[in-house]
Design a protein around this motif. Structure first.
Motif, PDB file in Angstrom:
ATOM      1  N   GLY A   1       2.125   1.634  13.543  1.00  0.00           N
ATOM      2  CA  GLY A   1       1.202   2.220  14.499  1.00  0.00           C
ATOM      3  C   GLY A   1      -0.132   1.516  14.474  1.00  0.00           C
ATOM      4  N   GLU A   2      -1.065   2.065  15.247  1.00  0.00           N
ATOM      5  CA  GLU A   2      -2.348   1.394  15.437  1.00  0.00           C
ATOM      6  C   GLU A   2      -3.223   1.376  14.192  1.00  0.00           C
ATOM      7  N   ASP A   3      -2.967   2.257  13.246  1.00  0.00           N
ATOM      8  CA  ASP A   3      -3.808   2.308  12.048  1.00  0.00           C
ATOM      9  C   ASP A   3      -2.958   2.487  10.788  1.00  0.00           C
ATOM     10  N   ARG A   4      -1.780   1.830  10.771  1.00  0.00           N
ATOM     11  CA  ARG A   4      -0.877   1.962   9.624  1.00  0.00           C
ATOM     12  C   ARG A   4      -0.478   0.587   9.096  1.00  0.00           C
ATOM     13  N   PRO A   5      -1.260   0.046   8.172  1.00  0.00           N
ATOM     14  CA  PRO A   5      -0.976  -1.291   7.642  1.00  0.00           C
ATOM     15  C   PRO A   5       0.022  -1.300   6.492  1.00  0.00           C
ATOM     16  N   ASP A   6       0.876  -0.277   6.417  1.00  0.00           N
ATOM     17  CA  ASP A   6       1.773  -0.104   5.269  1.00  0.00           C
ATOM     18  C   ASP A   6       2.571  -1.357   4.941  1.00  0.00           C
ATOM     19  N   TRP A   7       3.148  -1.982   5.988  1.00  0.00           N
ATOM     20  CA  TRP A   7       4.029  -3.117   5.750  1.00  0.00           C
ATOM     21  C   TRP A   7       3.285  -4.268   5.083  1.00  0.00           C
ATOM     22  N   VAL A   8       2.085  -4.544   5.558  1.00  0.00           N
ATOM     23  CA  VAL A   8       1.324  -5.662   5.006  1.00  0.00           C
ATOM     24  C   VAL A   8       0.918  -5.363   3.565  1.00  0.00           C
ATOM     25  N   VAL A   9       0.448  -4.157   3.335  1.00  0.00           N
ATOM     26  CA  VAL A   9       0.025  -3.770   1.987  1.00  0.00           C
ATOM     27  C   VAL A   9       1.180  -3.919   0.992  1.00  0.00           C
ATOM     28  N   ALA A  10       2.393  -3.620   1.429  1.00  0.00           N
ATOM     29  CA  ALA A  10       3.552  -3.659   0.539  1.00  0.00           C
ATOM     30  C   ALA A  10       3.820  -5.049  -0.031  1.00  0.00           C
ATOM     31  N   TRP A  11       3.386  -6.103   0.657  1.00  0.00           N
ATOM     32  CA  TRP A  11       3.605  -7.463   0.148  1.00  0.00           C
ATOM     33  C   TRP A  11       2.791  -7.730  -1.122  1.00  0.00           C
ATOM     34  N   GLY A  12       1.815  -6.887  -1.408  1.00  0.00           N
ATOM     35  CA  GLY A  12       0.971  -7.093  -2.580  1.00  0.00           C
ATOM     36  C   GLY A  12       1.707  -7.095  -3.897  1.00  0.00           C
ATOM     37  N   GLN A  13       2.925  -6.535  -3.923  1.00  0.00           N
ATOM     38  CA  GLN A  13       3.688  -6.496  -5.173  1.00  0.00           C
ATOM     39  C   GLN A  13       4.215  -7.868  -5.574  1.00  0.00           C
ATOM     40  N   TRP A  14       4.235  -8.804  -4.623  1.00  0.00           N
ATOM     41  CA  TRP A  14       4.754 -10.151  -4.907  1.00  0.00           C
ATOM     42  C   TRP A  14       3.587 -11.039  -5.319  1.00  0.00           C
ATOM     43  N   GLU A  15       3.180 -10.909  -6.546  1.00  0.00           N
ATOM     44  CA  GLU A  15       1.923 -11.494  -7.007  1.00  0.00           C
ATOM     45  C   GLU A  15       1.934 -13.016  -7.101  1.00  0.00           C
ATOM     46  N   ASP A  16       3.118 -13.632  -7.057  1.00  0.00           N
ATOM     47  CA  ASP A  16       3.175 -15.096  -7.129  1.00  0.00           C
ATOM     48  C   ASP A  16       2.987 -15.759  -5.769  1.00  0.00           C
ATOM     49  N   MET A  17       3.002 -14.970  -4.703  1.00  0.00           N
ATOM     50  CA  MET A  17       2.846 -15.553  -3.366  1.00  0.00           C
ATOM     51  C   MET A  17       1.401 -15.987  -3.140  1.00  0.00           C
TER      52      MET A  17
END
Length: 278
Positions: free
Chosen positions: A218-234
């Motif tokens: 949605g317009e104010d739900r960055p959930d998907w992007v935030v979830a990438w934070g677990q991949w710390e080697d990227m």
């Protein structure tokens, strides 16, 4: 008749009207938005769910979702023109509307020029040519200005996430990829065959983009992007280059793509500034 109109749609079909359309049914949110942008919003008598921009669109009677149209409701609205989304609507339902004698224009812009052309052609069908021309020229001017400012910046590798389950991105034939290029970005999945390919998470990890951009649910739900934070080697995670852009600003084929592209260009500039010193 002097006022008769013939326009070729994005499927290559000629759409003929004896006079400008006065009762239009829109079968997708981006179509509704474009019609308002070209001065024809007051002619829309039916629209699909999520046709929410501009705010006035909320008051338009609903005729189902874009993937499943309620044909009876469409007929009840007594339209003299239906504007469909070629890749989003059911092809069989669109064909059924033609069989019932309704003029159908199919929209499927694949480039910025295509968006501008859609504005002009929809305006022609609605008899609002001048507003359509002004909207198209304003849009193209804004995109040209962004390209002139950012297009020659140092290339930066970008992964754009369209959807989460299944994980989906875009190839270089997609409108969003053109926005990435305007900002001097390189789409890491640009060479894939499908316009909106499904990919595995491992493919993203292997591509190791410098930037990850997503639209979210949605317009104010960055959930998907935030979830990438677990991949710390990227690389994108290490440099804090996880960016959210409201999906309506990039994932709808409308003039607001200029706003979404401007936001993307700003984010890519931030990412360039975070590169380690040579």
């Amino acid at each position: 008749m002097a006022d008769s109109i013939t326009v070729t749609d994005d499927d290559g079909r000629e759409v003929h009207l004896e006079q400008p359309a006065e009762r239009i049914v829109s079968l997708a949110p981006h179509i509704t938005e474009v019609l308002f942008a070209v001065g024809a919003g007051d002619r829309i008598v039916g629209a699909t769910q999520y046709s929410d921009y501009p705010p006035e669109a909320e008051a338009i009677p609903r005729i189902g979702g874009y993937s499943r149209i309620d044909l009876e409701r469409v007929l009840e609205r007594d339209p003299d023109l239906v504007i469909a989304w070629k890749s989003g609507n059911s092809a069989s339902q669109v064909e059924r509307l033609r069989e019932l004698g309704l003029p159908v224009y199919e929209s499927e812009p694949r480039s910025f020029e295509g968006v501008a052309s859609s504005m002009r052609r929809m305006a022609t069908l609605a008899g609002t040519h001048d507003q359509g021309e002004a909207a198209a020229e304003d849009f193209l001017g804004r995109m040209d200005a962004l390209r002139a400012t950012y297009g020659d910046r140092d290339p930066i590798r970008v992964f754009y996430q369209v959807w989460e389950q299944p994980l989906m991105t875009v190839n270089d034939d997609h409108l969003i990829a053109e926005a990435i290029a305007v900002c001097g970005g390189v789409n890491v999945f640009g060479d894939l065959d499908r316009l909106v390919p499904r990919i595995g998470r491992e493919a993203v990890l292997d591509a190791d983009p410098e930037v990850i951009i997503g639209g979210g649910m949605g317009e104010d739900r960055p959930d998907w992007v935030v979830a990438w934070g677990q991949w710390e080697d990227m690389t994108a995670v290490q440099r804090d280059n996880l960016f959210f852009i409201p999906p309506s600003l990039l994932q709808r084929h409308t003039g607001r793509i200029a706003e979404g592209t401007a936001l993307m260009c700003e984010e890519l500039e931030r990412a360039r500034a975070r590169r380690p010193a040579p």
